[in-house]
Scaffold this active site. Structure first.
Site, PDB file in Angstrom:
ATOM      1  N   ARG A  88      48.379  48.897  42.845  1.00 28.81           N
ATOM      2  CA  ARG A  88      46.994  48.920  43.306  1.00 28.81           C
ATOM      3  C   ARG A  88      46.934  48.632  44.810  1.00 28.81           C
ATOM      4  NH1 ARG A  88      44.465  44.686  39.141  1.00 28.81           N
ATOM      5  NH2 ARG A  88      46.415  43.679  39.732  1.00 28.81           N
ATOM      6  N   ASP A 111      44.336  47.733  48.212  1.00 30.38           N
ATOM      7  CA  ASP A 111      43.073  47.069  48.519  1.00 30.38           C
ATOM      8  C   ASP A 111      42.116  47.998  49.262  1.00 30.38           C
ATOM      9  OD1 ASP A 111      43.906  44.678  47.382  1.00 30.38           O
ATOM     10  OD2 ASP A 111      44.742  43.927  49.262  1.00 30.38           O
ATOM     11  N   ARG A 171      50.700  42.868  54.655  1.00 32.21           N
ATOM     12  CA  ARG A 171      49.794  42.533  55.762  1.00 32.21           C
ATOM     13  C   ARG A 171      50.097  41.149  56.332  1.00 32.21           C
ATOM     14  NH1 ARG A 171      44.048  43.622  53.191  1.00 32.21           N
ATOM     15  NH2 ARG A 171      43.369  42.721  55.199  1.00 32.21           N
TER      16      ARG A 171
END
Length: 271
Positions: free
Chosen positions: A49, A51, A196
């Site tokens: 998945r 974001d 990130r």
């Protein structure tokens, strides 16, 4: 029949991959398009998945269906029904033991930083802008501390639901292409916000605010509070997913352009 798809998307128009009530998501768009072609409800399972705002050069999904369509019909029919921000790249009929998530042996991400004094008018949501000069060599030196199997607790989001913070990082390769600094990362799997958060640390080091050994210190702390800023979603791309060779799935051309010292770490079927 089980079908596998490779999907490219621009994440800026979506609230992420996973279906959310009342919000546009990539999963909802893909399932609606496939259901239209199949003339029956379709639910897909993805490799990983993403974001809100995160893009994909190649997300991989699978679904089961009673509908009989040629691969070309799945490809063209689904793309016709999809919004322009999403495209199916390839379609394969595949054995029922294939699972988009659990059959994967590694994931590859790319993070793109526009490193120049001015923002881009054309790439506002496709890259992360950083005006202060970055030293990509210092970033690469720092990244080498993260290679191998480690507890990545310092690089996981507080709401990460993974049972274990242990991950094996195959490679991180930082290089410059003109005014862009590109960070390529490959691991067996990633924690929530792990890429990130790693890039956030590397940018601090590349800016000269921290020394390269700081990456090792952050890793050893096993504490997210020691890890610095989370880099924006705009520059992040799910670059591709590696599967055992016997599934015979296409591999994104981006892998052919990785530097030789990065390609040698690409996982093999036996991993």
């Amino acid at each position: 029949m089980r079908i596998a798809l490779g999907i490219e998307y621009d994440g800026q128009a979506f609230a992420g991959w996973q279906w959310q009530k009342g919000r546009p998501t990539v999963q909802a768009a893909v399932e609606a398009a496939l259901s239209r072609v199949a003339a029956e409800p379709i639910r897909v399972t993805c490799a990983g998945r993403t974001d809100a705002g995160v893009h994909a050069l190649e997300q991989v999904v699978h679904f089961d269906t009673n509908a009989r369509r040629k691969p070309y019909s799945w490809l063209m029919g689904t793309n016709t029904a999809l919004p322009e921000e999403v495209r199916v790249l390839w379609v394969r009929e595949i054995s029922e033991d294939f699972h988009a998530r659990y059959s994967a042996i590694a994931r590859f991400y790319r993070y793109v930083i526009l490193n120049r004094p001015m923002k881009s008018a054309l790439l506002r949501r496709q890259v992360t802008w950083h005006y202060y000069p970055l030293d990509e060599r210092a970033m690469q030196k720092a990244a080498e501390h993260l290679i191998g199997e480690h507890d990545f607790s310092s690089f996981r989001a507080q709401d990460c639901q993974s049972k274990s913070p242990m991950r094996r990082m195959h490679f991180i390769h930082v290089h410059r292409e003109g005014d862009r600094v590109i960070v390529d990362l490959c691991a067996n799997a990633f924690l929530h916000h792990m890429v990130r958060n790693i890039v956030g640390v590397l940018m601090e080091i590349g800016s000269g605010k921290q020394h390269p050994d700081w990456a090792r210190e952050v890793l050893a702390a096993r504490d997210r509070r020691c890890g610095g800023v989370t880099a924006p979603a705009d520059g992040l791309y799910l670059g591709g997913v590696f599967y055992p060779a016997h599934f015979d799935l296409p591999r994104h051309p981006i892998f052919d352009h990785l530097p030789a010292d990065a390609r040698r770490y690409v996982p093999s079927e036996t991993e």
